[in-house]
Design a protein around this motif. Structure first.
Motif, short mmCIF file in Angstrom:
data_model
loop_
_atom_site.label_atom_id
_atom_site.label_comp_id
_atom_site.label_asym_id
_atom_site.label_seq_id
_atom_site.Cartn_x
_atom_site.Cartn_y
_atom_site.Cartn_z
N LEU A 161 0.94 -1.30 -0.04
CA LEU A 161 0.24 -0.05 0.14
C LEU A 161 0.79 0.86 -0.21
CD1 LEU A 161 -2.69 1.28 0.08
CD2 LEU A 161 -2.81 1.15 2.91
N ALA A 162 2.02 0.90 1.07
CA ALA A 162 2.21 2.68 0.60
C ALA A 162 3.20 2.59 -0.01
CB ALA A 162 3.54 2.29 2.34
N GLN A 163 3.92 1.59 -1.21
CA GLN A 163 4.66 1.66 -2.33
C GLN A 163 3.95 2.32 -3.76
OE1 GLN A 163 6.17 -1.41 -5.01
NE2 GLN A 163 7.99 -1.11 -3.89
N LEU A 164 2.27 1.65 -3.67
CA LEU A 164 1.51 2.35 -4.65
C LEU A 164 1.12 3.68 -4.62
CD1 LEU A 164 -0.19 -0.88 -5.30
CD2 LEU A 164 0.84 0.19 -7.18
N ALA A 165 0.67 4.08 -2.79
CA ALA A 165 0.46 5.52 -2.59
C ALA A 165 1.62 6.36 -2.41
CB ALA A 165 -0.08 5.15 -0.66
N ASP A 166 2.58 6.00 -2.57
CA ASP A 166 3.74 7.05 -2.93
C ASP A 166 4.01 7.22 -4.27
OD1 ASP A 166 5.97 8.28 -2.45
OD2 ASP A 166 7.11 7.07 -2.85
N ARG A 167 3.63 6.52 -5.21
CA ARG A 167 3.79 6.34 -6.32
C ARG A 167 2.22 7.14 -6.80
NH1 ARG A 167 5.19 2.01 -10.54
NH2 ARG A 167 7.01 2.15 -9.25
N ALA A 168 1.69 7.30 -6.50
CA ALA A 168 0.34 7.77 -6.99
C ALA A 168 0.23 9.02 -6.51
CB ALA A 168 -1.19 6.90 -6.07
N LEU A 169 0.91 9.86 -5.73
CA LEU A 169 0.76 10.93 -4.63
C LEU A 169 1.52 11.25 -5.30
CD1 LEU A 169 -0.38 9.95 -0.91
CD2 LEU A 169 -1.93 10.96 -3.12
N SER A 170 2.45 11.28 -5.52
CA SER A 170 4.63 11.89 -5.78
C SER A 170 3.71 13.00 -6.99
CB SER A 170 5.12 11.11 -6.35
OG SER A 170 4.64 10.00 -8.56
N ARG A 171 3.52 12.96 -7.68
CA ARG A 171 2.46 14.74 -8.37
C ARG A 171 1.78 15.90 -7.75
NH1 ARG A 171 1.21 10.93 -13.42
NH2 ARG A 171 0.03 13.22 -13.98
N GLY A 250 -0.27 11.66 5.66
CA GLY A 250 -0.29 13.37 6.72
C GLY A 250 -0.98 14.24 4.94
N LYS A 251 -0.71 13.82 3.70
CA LYS A 251 -1.19 14.42 3.04
C LYS A 251 -2.19 14.15 2.01
CE LYS A 251 3.55 13.28 0.48
NZ LYS A 251 4.01 12.66 -0.56
N MET A 272 -7.73 10.72 -15.87
CA MET A 272 -7.29 11.66 -15.25
C MET A 272 -6.75 10.81 -13.61
SD MET A 272 -7.31 14.84 -16.41
CE MET A 272 -7.31 15.49 -14.62
N ASN A 273 -7.37 10.13 -13.38
CA ASN A 273 -6.85 9.22 -12.74
C ASN A 273 -6.78 8.39 -12.79
OD1 ASN A 273 -8.48 7.38 -12.78
ND2 ASN A 273 -10.46 7.73 -11.45
N THR A 274 -5.72 7.99 -13.62
CA THR A 274 -4.89 7.06 -14.01
C THR A 274 -4.14 6.32 -13.00
OG1 THR A 274 -5.06 7.23 -16.29
CG2 THR A 274 -3.19 5.54 -15.94
N ARG A 275 -2.77 7.52 -12.19
CA ARG A 275 -2.10 7.27 -11.30
C ARG A 275 -3.03 6.50 -9.88
NH1 ARG A 275 -0.66 12.11 -8.69
NH2 ARG A 275 -2.05 13.60 -8.84
N TYR A 276 -3.87 6.45 -9.95
CA TYR A 276 -4.50 6.08 -8.65
C TYR A 276 -4.59 4.78 -9.12
CZ TYR A 276 -4.48 10.38 -5.69
OH TYR A 276 -4.29 11.02 -4.92
N HIS A 277 -5.38 4.35 -10.00
CA HIS A 277 -5.62 3.09 -10.21
C HIS A 277 -5.00 2.38 -9.61
CE1 HIS A 277 -7.88 4.27 -14.29
NE2 HIS A 277 -8.17 4.84 -13.60
N GLY A 278 -3.91 1.24 -9.55
CA GLY A 278 -3.05 0.45 -8.82
C GLY A 278 -3.62 0.85 -7.02
#
Length: 462
Positions: A161-171, A250-251, A272-278
């Motif tokens: 979860l942390a890995q995928l969330a970090d990628r989704a929120l990186s931008r 926290g973000k 628009m939400n492609t980076r959140y799919h995973g």
């Protein structure tokens, strides 16, 4: 043809961090070749790794087909295990309990015990998430995630979860439009005339209006925040993973917190939400299958419980329907068929095969998936084959395919005194996801070939 394995399914499988166990004895596979439970505390003797100063946590591992083990439990832990639906803890006196699997897999963690019931056949967490995610059909895309290895299911889920969330929120946090309804003294958006008349007859202000607001407080972020909070509440998650989860949460502090027990908000895959799919797919799996709660003294307990029979049947149905889309006709899942002639509705006997393929409005092939494989010790095939015979008789279909998990050869069973064939098709879940889907595609190809063969026989007979 089956959907290419280039989407969030692969992302989940790749990020599932608990890789299939080989000869090294690591990972989330069954540690006993006899299917019996085992207890271990790791090299440190402290059990599952946890925070500094935490009490030792015993790690009890069972195969889902195991007969059970006897362990010493406190009453609160025994009650939590029973309530979780993962296993049955029966008191034997003197603080001892007999712990037996009940047909589900997953993990229950309390301050003193972690109980894991692992899928048969050395099925790791990555395969489990692949099966869950694929059947969800949540919009897939190219996304590779480096795998991390953990022997602990909870740390594996947390790291994933942390890995995928970090990628989704990186931008940055995703923003979108949210429909807002409120009472204002000025016009904004549109006036809801029916609400204005019913709530404030004869009044000009305030106005009942609705408008679209561009905000971070959207369904995608609410789901993600809820999953991060859920995993942050699990006791004894590795400190590094716990720190990452809290930083990511926290973000999303401005996002509305989902109420416990409330249904998950709906979202739709889009450009628009492609980076959140995973991360959304994994978040939904966690929120639907995992729970974490505080007990007496604010001590946390958590459970992640999955019905493998339903997971397997849902996966086979979804994957097979997509594979059969390459051929003419239509596949219907969980199709209700009438088995007998009946004047009154109360006298009707209805059967429900897992999938039926129709051609020109007529059924031509029937399928069913059964998680309890023929290779299981003491398992009987009779009930499954009686059921498949009933499906074929009801639908006037000459061939039925029954899909079992496991390796081995395809078996054809000709039913005496009938023209009905029942084919046992093994599906090896230990293979890489792409090869599992290739096997389903092979099932579709072979069954379609049988449809063509039967049609040729029918033309020759006429």
């Amino acid at each position: 043809m089956p959907r290419p394995l280039t989407g969030d399914t692969m992302a989940l499988a790749g990020s599932a961090v608990a890789v299939d166990q080989g000869a090294s004895g690591r990972g989330l596979s069954v540690p006993s070749s006899h299917g019996r439970g085992s207890t271990g505390q790791g090299a440190s003797g402290r059990g599952v790794s946890g925070r500094a100063g935490a009490l030792p946590c015993r790690h009890i591992v069972l195969d889902e087909l195991a007969a059970g083990v006897v362990e010493r439990l406190d009453p609160d832990t025994a009650a939590y295990v029973n309530a979780s639906g993962l296993a049955k803890a029966s008191p034997m006196g003197m603080g001892l309990y007999r712990i037996e699997p009940v047909g589900t897999v997953g993990s229950v963690r309390t301050p003193t015990v972690q109980l894991e019931v692992r899928p048969k056949g050395r099925l790791g967490l990555n395969r489990l998430l692949f099966l869950l995610g694929y059947a969800g059909d949540q919009g897939f895309r190219d996304e590779s995630v480096a795998a991390v290895e953990h022997t602990d299911l909870w740390s594996a889920l947390a790291e994933s979860l942390a890995q995928l969330a970090d990628r989704a929120l990186s931008r940055g946090v995703l923003q979108g439009y949210l429909m807002v309804e409120e009472s204002l003294r000025t016009v904004k958006g549109r006036i809801r005339m029916s609400d204005q008349i019913s709530r404030r007859p004869g009044m000009l202000v305030p106005l009942e209006v609705s408008y679209d607001e561009f905000t971070e407080d959207i369904a995608e972020n609410r789901i993600l925040r809820a999953a991060l909070e859920r995993m942050s509440q699990v006791p004894r998650v590795r400190p590094e993973a716990l720190s990452r989860l809290r930083q990511l949460k926290g973000k999303l502090d401005v996002v509305t917190r989902l109420q416990s027990g409330a249904p998950l908000p709906q979202w739709r895959p889009s450009r628009m939400n492609t980076r959140y799919h995973g991360v959304l797919r994994l978040s939904e799996l966690i929120l639907r299958n995992a729970s974490a709660e505080a007990g007496d003294g604010k001590q946390q307990s958590a459970s992640f419980v999955v019905d493998m029979a339903k997971v397997f049947e849902d996966f086979v149905g979804t994957a097979l329907r997509e594979a059969m889309a390459a051929f003419p006709g239509e596949m219907r899942l969980r199709y209700n068929a009438l088995l007998n002639e009946a004047v009154r509705d109360s006298d009707r006997i209805v059967v429900q095969p897992g999938a039926v393929h129709f051609l020109g409005g007529q059924p031509v092939m029937v399928y069913d998936a059964k998680y309890k494989a023929a290779a299981d010790a003491g398992a009987s095939l009779s009930g499954d084959h009686y059921r498949m015979l009933a499906y074929c008789t009801s639908l006037r279909v000459p061939t039925a395919w029954i899909v079992y998990p496991g390796s081995g050869e395809i078996k054809l069973r000709r039913i005496l005194n009938t023209d009905i064939d029942i084919v046992e098709f093994p599906l090896d879940l230990s293979l890489p996801p792409s090869e599992i889907l290739a096997s389903v595609a092979d099932l579709a190809q072979q069954s379609w070939g049988e449809v063509l063969r039967q049609a040729s026989i029918g033309r020759s007979a006429s």
